[in-house]
Motif scaffolding. Structure first.
Motif, PDB file in Angstrom:
ATOM      1  N   ALA A   1       0.856  -1.272   0.223  1.00  0.00           N
ATOM      2  CA  ALA A   1      -0.049   0.122   0.075  1.00  0.00           C
ATOM      3  C   ALA A   1       0.822   1.394  -0.142  1.00  0.00           C
ATOM      4  O   ALA A   1       0.653   2.199  -0.643  1.00  0.00           O
ATOM      5  CB  ALA A   1      -0.852   0.099   1.414  1.00  0.00           C
ATOM      6  N   ALA A   2       1.968   1.273   0.920  1.00  0.00           N
ATOM      7  CA  ALA A   2       2.703   2.471   0.665  1.00  0.00           C
ATOM      8  C   ALA A   2       3.530   2.682  -0.586  1.00  0.00           C
ATOM      9  O   ALA A   2       3.444   3.788  -0.990  1.00  0.00           O
ATOM     10  CB  ALA A   2       4.158   1.983   1.826  1.00  0.00           C
ATOM     11  N   LEU A   3       3.704   1.356  -1.285  1.00  0.00           N
ATOM     12  CA  LEU A   3       4.360   1.832  -2.621  1.00  0.00           C
ATOM     13  C   LEU A   3       3.365   2.176  -3.575  1.00  0.00           C
ATOM     14  O   LEU A   3       3.543   3.138  -4.566  1.00  0.00           O
ATOM     15  CB  LEU A   3       4.762   0.350  -3.332  1.00  0.00           C
ATOM     16  N   LEU A   4       1.872   1.994  -3.512  1.00  0.00           N
ATOM     17  CA  LEU A   4       0.876   2.350  -4.289  1.00  0.00           C
ATOM     18  C   LEU A   4       0.530   3.686  -4.014  1.00  0.00           C
ATOM     19  O   LEU A   4       0.177   4.498  -4.923  1.00  0.00           O
ATOM     20  CB  LEU A   4      -0.403   1.446  -4.092  1.00  0.00           C
ATOM     21  N   VAL A   5       0.491   4.334  -2.819  1.00  0.00           N
ATOM     22  CA  VAL A   5       0.189   5.719  -2.542  1.00  0.00           C
ATOM     23  C   VAL A   5       1.324   6.338  -2.868  1.00  0.00           C
ATOM     24  O   VAL A   5       1.071   7.841  -2.667  1.00  0.00           O
ATOM     25  CB  VAL A   5      -0.567   5.473  -1.234  1.00  0.00           C
ATOM     26  N   THR A   6       2.564   6.282  -2.649  1.00  0.00           N
ATOM     27  CA  THR A   6       3.670   7.324  -2.620  1.00  0.00           C
ATOM     28  C   THR A   6       3.974   7.453  -3.981  1.00  0.00           C
ATOM     29  O   THR A   6       3.983   6.844  -4.793  1.00  0.00           O
ATOM     30  CB  THR A   6       4.856   6.530  -1.855  1.00  0.00           C
ATOM     31  N   PRO A   7       4.134   8.959  -4.209  1.00  0.00           N
ATOM     32  CA  PRO A   7       4.522   9.119  -5.768  1.00  0.00           C
ATOM     33  C   PRO A   7       5.835   8.586  -5.998  1.00  0.00           C
ATOM     34  O   PRO A   7       6.558   8.210  -5.361  1.00  0.00           O
ATOM     35  CB  PRO A   7       4.529  10.704  -5.781  1.00  0.00           C
ATOM     36  N   ALA A   8       6.092   8.151  -7.330  1.00  0.00           N
ATOM     37  CA  ALA A   8       7.218   7.556  -7.814  1.00  0.00           C
ATOM     38  C   ALA A   8       8.324   8.115  -7.444  1.00  0.00           C
ATOM     39  O   ALA A   8       9.279   7.362  -6.875  1.00  0.00           O
ATOM     40  CB  ALA A   8       7.178   7.600  -9.256  1.00  0.00           C
ATOM     41  N   PRO A   9       8.603   9.359  -7.447  1.00  0.00           N
ATOM     42  CA  PRO A   9      10.052   9.800  -6.804  1.00  0.00           C
ATOM     43  C   PRO A   9      10.427   9.340  -5.288  1.00  0.00           C
ATOM     44  O   PRO A   9      11.282   8.921  -5.047  1.00  0.00           O
ATOM     45  CB  PRO A   9      10.253  11.292  -6.821  1.00  0.00           C
ATOM     46  N   GLN A  10       9.658   9.535  -4.523  1.00  0.00           N
ATOM     47  CA  GLN A  10       9.564   9.188  -2.999  1.00  0.00           C
ATOM     48  C   GLN A  10       9.572   7.855  -2.716  1.00  0.00           C
ATOM     49  O   GLN A  10      10.098   7.244  -1.724  1.00  0.00           O
ATOM     50  CB  GLN A  10       8.570   9.827  -2.168  1.00  0.00           C
ATOM     51  N   ALA A  11       8.921   7.018  -3.668  1.00  0.00           N
ATOM     52  CA  ALA A  11       8.672   5.571  -3.391  1.00  0.00           C
ATOM     53  C   ALA A  11      10.150   4.922  -3.741  1.00  0.00           C
ATOM     54  O   ALA A  11       9.901   3.416  -3.285  1.00  0.00           O
ATOM     55  CB  ALA A  11       7.714   4.977  -4.444  1.00  0.00           C
ATOM     56  N   ARG A  12      11.164   5.420  -4.019  1.00  0.00           N
ATOM     57  CA  ARG A  12      12.443   4.681  -4.107  1.00  0.00           C
ATOM     58  C   ARG A  12      13.009   4.234  -2.714  1.00  0.00           C
ATOM     59  O   ARG A  12      13.145   3.145  -2.489  1.00  0.00           O
ATOM     60  CB  ARG A  12      13.463   5.602  -4.657  1.00  0.00           C
ATOM     61  N   ARG A  13      12.637   4.907  -1.865  1.00  0.00           N
ATOM     62  CA  ARG A  13      13.222   4.624  -0.362  1.00  0.00           C
ATOM     63  C   ARG A  13      12.242   3.491   0.237  1.00  0.00           C
ATOM     64  O   ARG A  13      12.792   2.532   0.812  1.00  0.00           O
ATOM     65  CB  ARG A  13      13.110   5.895   0.421  1.00  0.00           C
ATOM     66  N   THR A  14      11.019   3.547  -0.156  1.00  0.00           N
ATOM     67  CA  THR A  14      10.142   2.337   0.297  1.00  0.00           C
ATOM     68  C   THR A  14      10.449   0.944  -0.393  1.00  0.00           C
ATOM     69  O   THR A  14      10.367   0.041   0.355  1.00  0.00           O
ATOM     70  CB  THR A  14       8.562   2.664  -0.069  1.00  0.00           C
ATOM     71  N   THR A  15      10.944   0.996  -1.699  1.00  0.00           N
ATOM     72  CA  THR A  15      11.270   0.002  -2.247  1.00  0.00           C
ATOM     73  C   THR A  15      12.764  -0.680  -1.661  1.00  0.00           C
ATOM     74  O   THR A  15      12.861  -1.935  -1.659  1.00  0.00           O
ATOM     75  CB  THR A  15      11.496  -0.001  -3.698  1.00  0.00           C
ATOM     76  N   GLU A  16      13.538   0.305  -1.435  1.00  0.00           N
ATOM     77  CA  GLU A  16      14.618  -0.152  -0.843  1.00  0.00           C
ATOM     78  C   GLU A  16      14.380  -0.627   0.648  1.00  0.00           C
ATOM     79  O   GLU A  16      15.129  -1.816   0.883  1.00  0.00           O
ATOM     80  CB  GLU A  16      15.764   1.153  -0.525  1.00  0.00           C
ATOM     81  N   VAL A  17      13.448  -0.367   1.327  1.00  0.00           N
ATOM     82  CA  VAL A  17      13.038  -1.064   2.535  1.00  0.00           C
ATOM     83  C   VAL A  17      12.556  -2.329   2.274  1.00  0.00           C
ATOM     84  O   VAL A  17      12.842  -3.274   2.842  1.00  0.00           O
ATOM     85  CB  VAL A  17      12.150  -0.121   3.093  1.00  0.00           C
ATOM     86  N   THR A  18      11.571  -2.392   1.460  1.00  0.00           N
ATOM     87  CA  THR A  18      10.915  -3.474   0.753  1.00  0.00           C
ATOM     88  C   THR A  18      12.217  -4.486   0.569  1.00  0.00           C
ATOM     89  O   THR A  18      12.257  -5.814   0.964  1.00  0.00           O
ATOM     90  CB  THR A  18      10.208  -3.475  -0.211  1.00  0.00           C
ATOM     91  N   LEU A  19      13.262  -4.292  -0.187  1.00  0.00           N
ATOM     92  CA  LEU A  19      14.251  -5.034  -0.607  1.00  0.00           C
ATOM     93  C   LEU A  19      14.884  -5.551   0.740  1.00  0.00           C
ATOM     94  O   LEU A  19      15.250  -6.632   0.944  1.00  0.00           O
ATOM     95  CB  LEU A  19      15.344  -4.196  -1.429  1.00  0.00           C
ATOM     96  N   LEU A  20      15.441  -4.649   1.564  1.00  0.00           N
ATOM     97  CA  LEU A  20      15.942  -5.040   2.964  1.00  0.00           C
ATOM     98  C   LEU A  20      15.266  -6.182   3.699  1.00  0.00           C
ATOM     99  O   LEU A  20      15.459  -7.231   4.046  1.00  0.00           O
ATOM    100  CB  LEU A  20      16.187  -3.837   3.757  1.00  0.00           C
ATOM    101  N   LEU A  21      13.541  -6.145   3.685  1.00  0.00           N
ATOM    102  CA  LEU A  21      12.833  -6.906   4.306  1.00  0.00           C
ATOM    103  C   LEU A  21      12.766  -8.341   3.539  1.00  0.00           C
ATOM    104  O   LEU A  21      12.908  -9.395   4.259  1.00  0.00           O
ATOM    105  CB  LEU A  21      11.535  -6.440   4.749  1.00  0.00           C
ATOM    106  N   THR A  22      12.906  -8.102   2.304  1.00  0.00           N
ATOM    107  CA  THR A  22      12.998  -9.399   1.622  1.00  0.00           C
ATOM    108  C   THR A  22      14.306 -10.250   1.686  1.00  0.00           C
ATOM    109  O   THR A  22      14.358 -11.379   1.903  1.00  0.00           O
ATOM    110  CB  THR A  22      12.946  -9.289   0.041  1.00  0.00           C
TER     111      THR A  22
END
Length: 125
Positions: free
Chosen positions: A63-84
């Protein structure tokens, strides 16, 4: 680049929500598919709670990835990668102890590899 990133974050976000929802409502079935011993999926009383906690995390990250605008979602994706990566490490430790089937380790490593390759690609641009 922004449209490429936007499509990727929406795909990852949607997939996280769908997988999380499946695990939330069918934790024992999901673990069987992932290769956890069938006996454990039927008898372990803590298993559904632990899977549902992870499912809730996946839904929240998606949900965080879907609601965050593309430029700011980069950090969320990095956190997702860490959790993965942490999830994959846990599966590999379980595999080494004999508690997890080989296909779980293989699936986790495949997901981690794809996520890592995507992250490296985005950071190079």
């Amino acid at each position: 680049m922004t449209s490429d990133w936007d499509g990727t974050r929406k795909t990852i976000g949607s997939l996280s929500i769908w997988l999380g929802t499946g695990a939330l409502f069918a934790p024992r079935a999901i673990t069987r598919v992932l290769g956890v011993r069938e006996e454990a999926t039927r008898t372990d009383v803590a298993l559904p709670l632990l899977v549902r906690l992870i499912a809730a995390r996946n839904i929240a990250m998606g949900a965080a990835l879907l609601v965050t605008p593309a430029p700011q979602a980069r950090r969320t994706t990095e956190v997702t990668l860490l959790l993965t990566a942490l999830d994959a490490a846990a599966v590999l430790v379980g595999r080494r102890g004999g508690d997890v089937a080989g296909r779980s380790a293989g699936l986790s490593l495949t997901v981690l590899s794809l996520a890592a390759a995507g992250t490296v690609r985005w950071h190079r641009r």
